[in-house]
Design a protein around this motif. Structure first.
Motif, PDB file in Angstrom:
ATOM      1  N   PHE A 305       0.833  -1.199   0.000  1.00 38.18           N
ATOM      2  CA  PHE A 305       0.000   0.000   0.000  1.00 38.18           C
ATOM      3  C   PHE A 305       0.874   1.258   0.000  1.00 38.18           C
ATOM      4  O   PHE A 305       0.766   2.129   0.867  1.00 38.18           O
ATOM      5  N   THR A 306       1.749   1.328  -1.002  1.00 34.76           N
ATOM      6  CA  THR A 306       2.681   2.445  -1.180  1.00 34.76           C
ATOM      7  C   THR A 306       3.539   2.648   0.059  1.00 34.76           C
ATOM      8  O   THR A 306       3.759   3.770   0.519  1.00 34.76           O
ATOM      9  N   GLY A 307       4.007   1.556   0.633  1.00 35.42           N
ATOM     10  CA  GLY A 307       4.911   1.625   1.776  1.00 35.42           C
ATOM     11  C   GLY A 307       4.241   1.762   3.125  1.00 35.42           C
ATOM     12  O   GLY A 307       4.918   1.815   4.157  1.00 35.42           O
ATOM     13  N   ARG A 308       2.913   1.774   3.133  1.00 38.08           N
ATOM     14  CA  ARG A 308       2.212   1.987   4.413  1.00 38.08           C
ATOM     15  C   ARG A 308       2.408   0.824   5.378  1.00 38.08           C
ATOM     16  O   ARG A 308       2.475   1.036   6.589  1.00 38.08           O
ATOM     17  N   THR A 309       2.479  -0.404   4.854  1.00 41.62           N
ATOM     18  CA  THR A 309       2.648  -1.547   5.763  1.00 41.62           C
ATOM     19  C   THR A 309       3.976  -1.468   6.495  1.00 41.62           C
ATOM     20  O   THR A 309       4.089  -1.905   7.649  1.00 41.62           O
ATOM     21  N   LEU A 310       4.998  -0.897   5.842  1.00 44.56           N
ATOM     22  CA  LEU A 310       6.292  -0.730   6.503  1.00 44.56           C
ATOM     23  C   LEU A 310       6.187   0.305   7.614  1.00 44.56           C
ATOM     24  O   LEU A 310       6.786   0.151   8.687  1.00 44.56           O
ATOM     25  N   VAL A 311       5.417   1.365   7.355  1.00 44.30           N
ATOM     26  CA  VAL A 311       5.201   2.392   8.386  1.00 44.30           C
ATOM     27  C   VAL A 311       4.428   1.805   9.556  1.00 44.30           C
ATOM     28  O   VAL A 311       4.764   2.043  10.726  1.00 44.30           O
ATOM     29  N   TRP A 312       3.395   1.017   9.261  1.00 45.38           N
ATOM     30  CA  TRP A 312       2.595   0.409  10.329  1.00 45.38           C
ATOM     31  C   TRP A 312       3.461  -0.493  11.210  1.00 45.38           C
ATOM     32  O   TRP A 312       3.306  -0.520  12.436  1.00 45.38           O
ATOM     33  N   GLU A 313       4.370  -1.229  10.572  1.00 44.81           N
ATOM     34  CA  GLU A 313       5.244  -2.118  11.333  1.00 44.81           C
ATOM     35  C   GLU A 313       6.090  -1.325  12.329  1.00 44.81           C
ATOM     36  O   GLU A 313       6.257  -1.735  13.488  1.00 44.81           O
ATOM     37  N   LYS A 314       6.615  -0.192  11.884  1.00 42.94           N
ATOM     38  CA  LYS A 314       7.427   0.647  12.768  1.00 42.94           C
ATOM     39  C   LYS A 314       6.579   1.248  13.888  1.00 42.94           C
ATOM     40  O   LYS A 314       7.002   1.307  15.050  1.00 42.94           O
ATOM     41  N   LEU A 315       5.374   1.682  13.538  1.00 45.15           N
ATOM     42  CA  LEU A 315       4.507   2.319  14.531  1.00 45.15           C
ATOM     43  C   LEU A 315       4.052   1.324  15.596  1.00 45.15           C
ATOM     44  O   LEU A 315       3.956   1.668  16.780  1.00 45.15           O
ATOM     45  N   PHE A 316       3.751   0.094  15.183  1.00 44.34           N
ATOM     46  CA  PHE A 316       3.362  -0.921  16.165  1.00 44.34           C
ATOM     47  C   PHE A 316       4.513  -1.255  17.122  1.00 44.34           C
ATOM     48  O   PHE A 316       4.291  -1.718  18.237  1.00 44.34           O
ATOM     49  N   GLY A 317       5.733  -0.987  16.663  1.00 42.55           N
ATOM     50  CA  GLY A 317       6.889  -1.281  17.503  1.00 42.55           C
ATOM     51  C   GLY A 317       7.257  -0.161  18.456  1.00 42.55           C
ATOM     52  O   GLY A 317       8.201  -0.307  19.248  1.00 42.55           O
ATOM     53  N   VAL A 318       6.528   0.969  18.391  1.00 45.18           N
ATOM     54  CA  VAL A 318       6.829   2.097  19.274  1.00 45.18           C
ATOM     55  C   VAL A 318       6.518   1.762  20.725  1.00 45.18           C
ATOM     56  O   VAL A 318       7.155   2.246  21.648  1.00 45.18           O
ATOM     57  N   GLY A 319       5.517   0.903  20.953  1.00 42.65           N
ATOM     58  CA  GLY A 319       5.154   0.506  22.306  1.00 42.65           C
ATOM     59  C   GLY A 319       4.176   1.443  22.983  1.00 42.65           C
ATOM     60  O   GLY A 319       4.188   1.586  24.212  1.00 42.65           O
ATOM     61  N   THR A 320       3.310   2.091  22.191  1.00 40.63           N
ATOM     62  CA  THR A 320       2.303   2.978  22.755  1.00 40.63           C
ATOM     63  C   THR A 320       1.276   2.189  23.563  1.00 40.63           C
ATOM     64  O   THR A 320       0.870   1.100  23.152  1.00 40.63           O
ATOM     65  N   ASP A 321       0.861   2.720  24.698  1.00 38.89           N
ATOM     66  CA  ASP A 321      -0.158   2.068  25.515  1.00 38.89           C
ATOM     67  C   ASP A 321      -1.441   1.946  24.704  1.00 38.89           C
ATOM     68  O   ASP A 321      -1.973   2.960  24.219  1.00 38.89           O
ATOM     69  N   PRO A 322      -1.994   0.734  24.525  1.00 38.42           N
ATOM     70  CA  PRO A 322      -3.174   0.555  23.663  1.00 38.42           C
ATOM     71  C   PRO A 322      -4.438   1.205  24.211  1.00 38.42           C
ATOM     72  O   PRO A 322      -5.377   1.441  23.457  1.00 38.42           O
ATOM     73  N   LEU A 323      -4.489   1.493  25.512  1.00 41.00           N
ATOM     74  CA  LEU A 323      -5.680   2.102  26.109  1.00 41.00           C
ATOM     75  C   LEU A 323      -5.513   3.598  26.348  1.00 41.00           C
ATOM     76  O   LEU A 323      -6.418   4.382  26.066  1.00 41.00           O
ATOM     77  N   LEU A 324      -4.363   4.003  26.854  1.00 39.56           N
ATOM     78  CA  LEU A 324      -4.165   5.397  27.225  1.00 39.56           C
ATOM     79  C   LEU A 324      -3.500   6.220  26.132  1.00 39.56           C
ATOM     80  O   LEU A 324      -3.640   7.446  26.089  1.00 39.56           O
ATOM     81  N   GLY A 325      -2.759   5.565  25.246  1.00 40.35           N
ATOM     82  CA  GLY A 325      -2.104   6.292  24.174  1.00 40.35           C
ATOM     83  C   GLY A 325      -1.022   7.219  24.696  1.00 40.35           C
ATOM     84  O   GLY A 325      -0.405   6.973  25.730  1.00 40.35           O
ATOM     85  N   THR A 326      -0.806   8.333  23.989  1.00 41.62           N
ATOM     86  CA  THR A 326       0.232   9.302  24.377  1.00 41.62           C
ATOM     87  C   THR A 326      -0.364  10.650  24.733  1.00 41.62           C
ATOM     88  O   THR A 326       0.352  11.650  24.807  1.00 41.62           O
ATOM     89  N   GLY A 327      -1.668  10.705  24.934  1.00 42.96           N
ATOM     90  CA  GLY A 327      -2.318  11.997  25.147  1.00 42.96           C
ATOM     91  C   GLY A 327      -2.935  12.480  23.858  1.00 42.96           C
ATOM     92  O   GLY A 327      -2.452  12.180  22.766  1.00 42.96           O
ATOM     93  N   PHE A 328      -4.011  13.251  23.958  1.00 40.93           N
ATOM     94  CA  PHE A 328      -4.791  13.615  22.784  1.00 40.93           C
ATOM     95  C   PHE A 328      -3.951  14.324  21.725  1.00 40.93           C
ATOM     96  O   PHE A 328      -3.383  15.382  21.961  1.00 40.93           O
ATOM     97  N   MET A 329      -3.862  13.721  20.551  1.00 40.15           N
ATOM     98  CA  MET A 329      -3.205  14.277  19.361  1.00 40.15           C
ATOM     99  C   MET A 329      -1.778  14.740  19.641  1.00 40.15           C
ATOM    100  O   MET A 329      -1.343  15.790  19.160  1.00 40.15           O
TER     101      MET A 329
END
Length: 339
Positions: A305-329
């Motif tokens: 998808f024009t490189g989007r799957t590679l970006v998603w892989e990196k983003l999933f590896g950031v370790g963001t809390d799945p419930l609380l996130g990083t704060g709004f936007m």
């Protein structure tokens, strides 16, 4: 010459909008509040339109744009205060939405910048009051169509004018590929595709509603304008190469048209079931013959998808809390990924 073409078009667009106002009796003047809001959201920030007051810091944002949104939210609140709305009933009927926005507000507390996150939340929450201005009109469906049709009358042809005659405004070089891409009245090609998709869907809906036998008849001018905007929309879709928006527009137009057929109109309650069955059937067929890959390839894309799957892989590896996130936007803040 380009300035003359732009000026002449704006005069013509103003005349078309006046005709549209005359053909939609019963809408209040307050409908201009969401119309202006959608116009800016669908195109580019006010500071970009007027050429000053833009952001000097990506975290703090633009003072001019912030003032614009605050004025529009205040105008919406004034308009709503003059209408006999049952706020208790509204809150009771929409408590899940309000609960979600309350959580977003609470998440401001753990954002990278509490002040910046809160400003973004205020702007996002303003959509509620803008939407209420539309929904509290005597004819809400007519109001929705009026807002987006009037935006389409201006934004779609103006995008073509900017791309053709004002390349410093309507085009840009892609920062990744270096290729020239069409942006029109927006700031990025996918934003142009999104604007065309949303305005196009509402335009199709409005045209079908206005061509019913019980609706006010349209003149040759109205038909010519509709054909012209529809043709420009299709042309700009291919020009900006936003395949996702193009496919979404085609599917939505197909659904809107199909639901008017007697075979579907008499079974509206089962339309959702038909949709679920179609998705399940598509999933089964895709597992057997890989129809998704064939469709993606046919659209000129690949399975990344024009490189989007590679970006998603990196983003999933950031370790963001799945419930609380990083704060709004605040995920994409300038210092979000600093080690």
């Amino acid at each position: 010459m380009p300035q003359l073409i732009q000026f002449g078009f704006l005069l013509f667009a103003a005349w078309l909008i006046r005709r549209d106002i005359a053909m939609r009796p019963g809408l209040s003047r307050a409908i201009w509040i969401p119309t202006i809001w959608v116009f800016i959201i669908a195109s580019r920030p006010l500071s970009a339109w007027i050429g000053f007051g833009g952001a000097t810091d990506t975290l703090d944002g633009s003072p001019m744009d912030r003032l614009f949104y605050m004025v529009m939210i205040a105008a919406a609140l004034v308009a709503l205060s003059k209408r006999n709305l049952n706020w208790g009933w509204l809150i009771g009927r929409n408590w899940p939405v309000l609960l979600f926005y309350a959580f977003l507000l609470f998440s401001v507390l753990w954002a990278n910048s509490l002040e910046s996150s809160f400003k973004r939340w205020v702007k996002e929450a303003g959509n509620i009051f803008i939407a209420l201005v539309i929904l509290s009109e005597v004819d809400p469906l007519q109001a929705i169509r009026a807002v987006f049709v009037r935006c389409a009358i201006v934004l779609v042809p103006l995008s073509e004018i900017y791309i053709r005659y004002f390349p410093d405004i309507g085009r840009r070089y892609n920062m990744h590929s270096g290729e020239m891409e069409a942006t029109g009245v927006t700031t990025q090609k996918n934003n142009l595709g999104t604007m065309l998709m949303v305005c196009g869907i509402i335009f199709v809906w409005d045209w079908l509603e206005r061509t019913r036998s019980t609706a006010t008849g349209r003149t040759w001018i109205d038909r010519a304008v509709a054909v012209g905007i529809a043709s420009l929309t299709i042309y700009l879709f291919f020009l900006c190469d936003s395949k996702t928006s193009m496919v979404a527009m085609a599917v939505a137009a197909l659904i809107i048209t199909a639901i008017r057929l007697p075979v579907f109109r008499n079974r509206v309650s089962a339309f959702g079931l038909y949709g679920v069955l179609a998705v399940v059937a598509l999933f089964v067929v895709d597992r057997e013959i890989g129809i998704t890959e064939r469709i993606v390839t046919m659209l000129g894309r690949d399975m990344t998808f024009t490189g989007r799957t590679l970006v998603w892989e990196k983003l999933f590896g950031v370790g963001t809390d799945p419930l609380l996130g990083t704060g709004f936007m605040s995920f994409w803040d300038d210092f979000s990924f600093r080690a």
